[in-house]
Motif scaffolding. Structure first.
Motif, PDB file in Angstrom:
ATOM      1  N   GLY A 122       0.838  -1.184   0.000  1.00  0.00           N
ATOM      2  CA  GLY A 122       0.000   0.000   0.000  1.00  0.00           C
ATOM      3  C   GLY A 122       0.875   1.237   0.000  1.00  0.00           C
ATOM      4  O   GLY A 122       1.869   1.308   0.727  1.00  0.00           O
ATOM      5  N   THR A 123       0.544   2.199  -0.829  1.00  0.00           N
ATOM      6  CA  THR A 123       1.325   3.437  -0.915  1.00  0.00           C
ATOM      7  C   THR A 123       0.634   4.607  -0.236  1.00  0.00           C
ATOM      8  O   THR A 123       1.206   5.699  -0.155  1.00  0.00           O
ATOM      9  CB  THR A 123       1.584   3.801  -2.384  1.00  0.00           C
ATOM     10  N   GLY A 124      -0.595   4.406   0.216  1.00  0.00           N
ATOM     11  CA  GLY A 124      -1.372   5.512   0.750  1.00  0.00           C
ATOM     12  C   GLY A 124      -2.255   6.159  -0.290  1.00  0.00           C
ATOM     13  O   GLY A 124      -3.112   6.996   0.039  1.00  0.00           O
ATOM     14  N   ASP A 125      -2.079   5.771  -1.549  1.00  0.00           N
ATOM     15  CA  ASP A 125      -2.888   6.291  -2.643  1.00  0.00           C
ATOM     16  C   ASP A 125      -3.418   5.116  -3.449  1.00  0.00           C
ATOM     17  O   ASP A 125      -2.656   4.217  -3.840  1.00  0.00           O
ATOM     18  CB  ASP A 125      -2.044   7.213  -3.526  1.00  0.00           C
ATOM     19  N   ALA A 126      -4.714   5.116  -3.718  1.00  0.00           N
ATOM     20  CA  ALA A 126      -5.342   3.961  -4.363  1.00  0.00           C
ATOM     21  C   ALA A 126      -4.805   3.722  -5.766  1.00  0.00           C
ATOM     22  O   ALA A 126      -4.552   2.576  -6.160  1.00  0.00           O
ATOM     23  CB  ALA A 126      -6.861   4.164  -4.409  1.00  0.00           C
ATOM     24  N   ALA A 127      -4.604   4.791  -6.544  1.00  0.00           N
ATOM     25  CA  ALA A 127      -4.154   4.630  -7.934  1.00  0.00           C
ATOM     26  C   ALA A 127      -2.751   4.049  -7.999  1.00  0.00           C
ATOM     27  O   ALA A 127      -2.489   3.076  -8.724  1.00  0.00           O
ATOM     28  CB  ALA A 127      -4.229   5.964  -8.663  1.00  0.00           C
ATOM     29  N   SER A 128      -1.829   4.636  -7.237  1.00  0.00           N
ATOM     30  CA  SER A 128      -0.455   4.132  -7.267  1.00  0.00           C
ATOM     31  C   SER A 128      -0.350   2.748  -6.634  1.00  0.00           C
ATOM     32  O   SER A 128       0.486   1.927  -7.040  1.00  0.00           O
ATOM     33  CB  SER A 128       0.483   5.117  -6.563  1.00  0.00           C
ATOM     34  N   THR A 129      -1.212   2.457  -5.659  1.00  0.00           N
ATOM     35  CA  THR A 129      -1.225   1.113  -5.070  1.00  0.00           C
ATOM     36  C   THR A 129      -1.606   0.073  -6.117  1.00  0.00           C
ATOM     37  O   THR A 129      -1.013  -1.013  -6.178  1.00  0.00           O
ATOM     38  CB  THR A 129      -2.204   1.049  -3.888  1.00  0.00           C
ATOM     39  N   TYR A 165      -5.271  -0.217   0.067  1.00  0.00           N
ATOM     40  CA  TYR A 165      -5.514   1.039  -0.643  1.00  0.00           C
ATOM     41  C   TYR A 165      -5.478   2.282   0.238  1.00  0.00           C
ATOM     42  O   TYR A 165      -5.294   3.386  -0.273  1.00  0.00           O
ATOM     43  CB  TYR A 165      -6.860   0.968  -1.364  1.00  0.00           C
ATOM     44  N   HIS A 166      -5.656   2.126   1.533  1.00  0.00           N
ATOM     45  CA  HIS A 166      -5.799   3.310   2.377  1.00  0.00           C
ATOM     46  C   HIS A 166      -4.720   3.402   3.457  1.00  0.00           C
ATOM     47  O   HIS A 166      -4.919   4.053   4.484  1.00  0.00           O
ATOM     48  CB  HIS A 166      -7.184   3.333   3.034  1.00  0.00           C
ATOM     49  N   LYS A 168      -0.090   2.917   4.137  1.00  0.00           N
ATOM     50  CA  LYS A 168       1.229   2.621   3.612  1.00  0.00           C
ATOM     51  C   LYS A 168       1.739   1.315   4.243  1.00  0.00           C
ATOM     52  O   LYS A 168       1.833   1.218   5.466  1.00  0.00           O
ATOM     53  CB  LYS A 168       2.213   3.756   3.911  1.00  0.00           C
TER      54      LYS A 168
END
Length: 216
Positions: A122-129, A165-166, A168
């Motif tokens: 998870g990156t903290g951002d749904a699109a980049s995840t 998705y939500h 890191k």
């Protein structure tokens, strides 16, 4: 004469049984955030020899690897414990070119009886995840392909990529079981021993690196 005849038969039978025995290796590597752990368990000679290695932390600095090692060895029920210590290996890939042909030939004799690789990301951002998850699915496929190229896959590999998705997060867990006949393994060691002097020197350098310094 009859006595030595039966002794010879008994010794030959024991050697055959030892050669037909299996060396079983279980490996588990996990990393979560900045924390990682490697566990290696070896069983050989019908359980008479057992070895357990735990590396609770690994740091890579260029071609150097610093790690803390905790290991225990048991031969015919007699335990041998080793205290943890930090070691530093320099020039890990120095002799890879000389050792890689022998290593590839040896790995071809190894059977992989279990293989699993799981990711949570998870990156903290749904699109980049979602993008990173897709890349990790590719990594998972490449890892399975590499395993099938290096060793004999005797079990269906498993793995998954779970997106978060939500938040890191990055977690990876790899588990695998390997098996090789003791006779095949020792024949590979003998083949290495009768190889070129340069190859033997490369093996000694790798072995010394694995052992590390004798004092902490």
């Amino acid at each position: 004469m009859a006595f030595w005849y039966y002794v010879g038969i008994a010794v030959a039978a024991v050697l055959v049984l030892l050669a037909l025995s299996s060396i079983r290796i279980r490996i588990r590597y996990s990393r979560s955030g900045e924390l990682d752990q490697l566990i290696v368990i070896v069983r050989a000679l019908y359980g008479l020899y057992r070895y357990r290695l735990i590396v609770p932390s690994i740091m890579i600095r260029g071609l150097n690897i610093a790690y803390e090692k905790k290991s225990s060895e048991r031969i015919a029920g007699q335990p041998k414990l080793k205290m943890p210590r930090w070691r530093l290996g320099k020039g890990l890939l120095k002799h890879w070119k000389e050792l890689s042909p022998w290593l590839k030939d040896t790995l071809k004799k190894v059977n992989c009886t279990r293989f699993r690789l799981d990711f949570r990301v998870g990156t903290g951002d749904a699109a980049s995840t979602a993008v990173v998850s897709g890349l990790l699915w590719s990594v998972l496929g490449c890892a399975v392909g590499a395993a099938g190229h290096l060793v004999q896959l005797k079990a269906e590999p498993h793995g998954a990529v779970e997106p978060v998705y939500h938040a890191k997060e990055f977690t990876v867990v790899w588990e695998a079981d390997f098996q090789v006949r003791a006779g095949s393994f020792f024949m590979s060691i003998l083949h290495l021993g009768f190889g070129s002097p340069r190859l033997r020197k490369s093996w000694r350098d790798w072995r010394n690196w694995l052992r590390g310094p004798q004092s902490a």
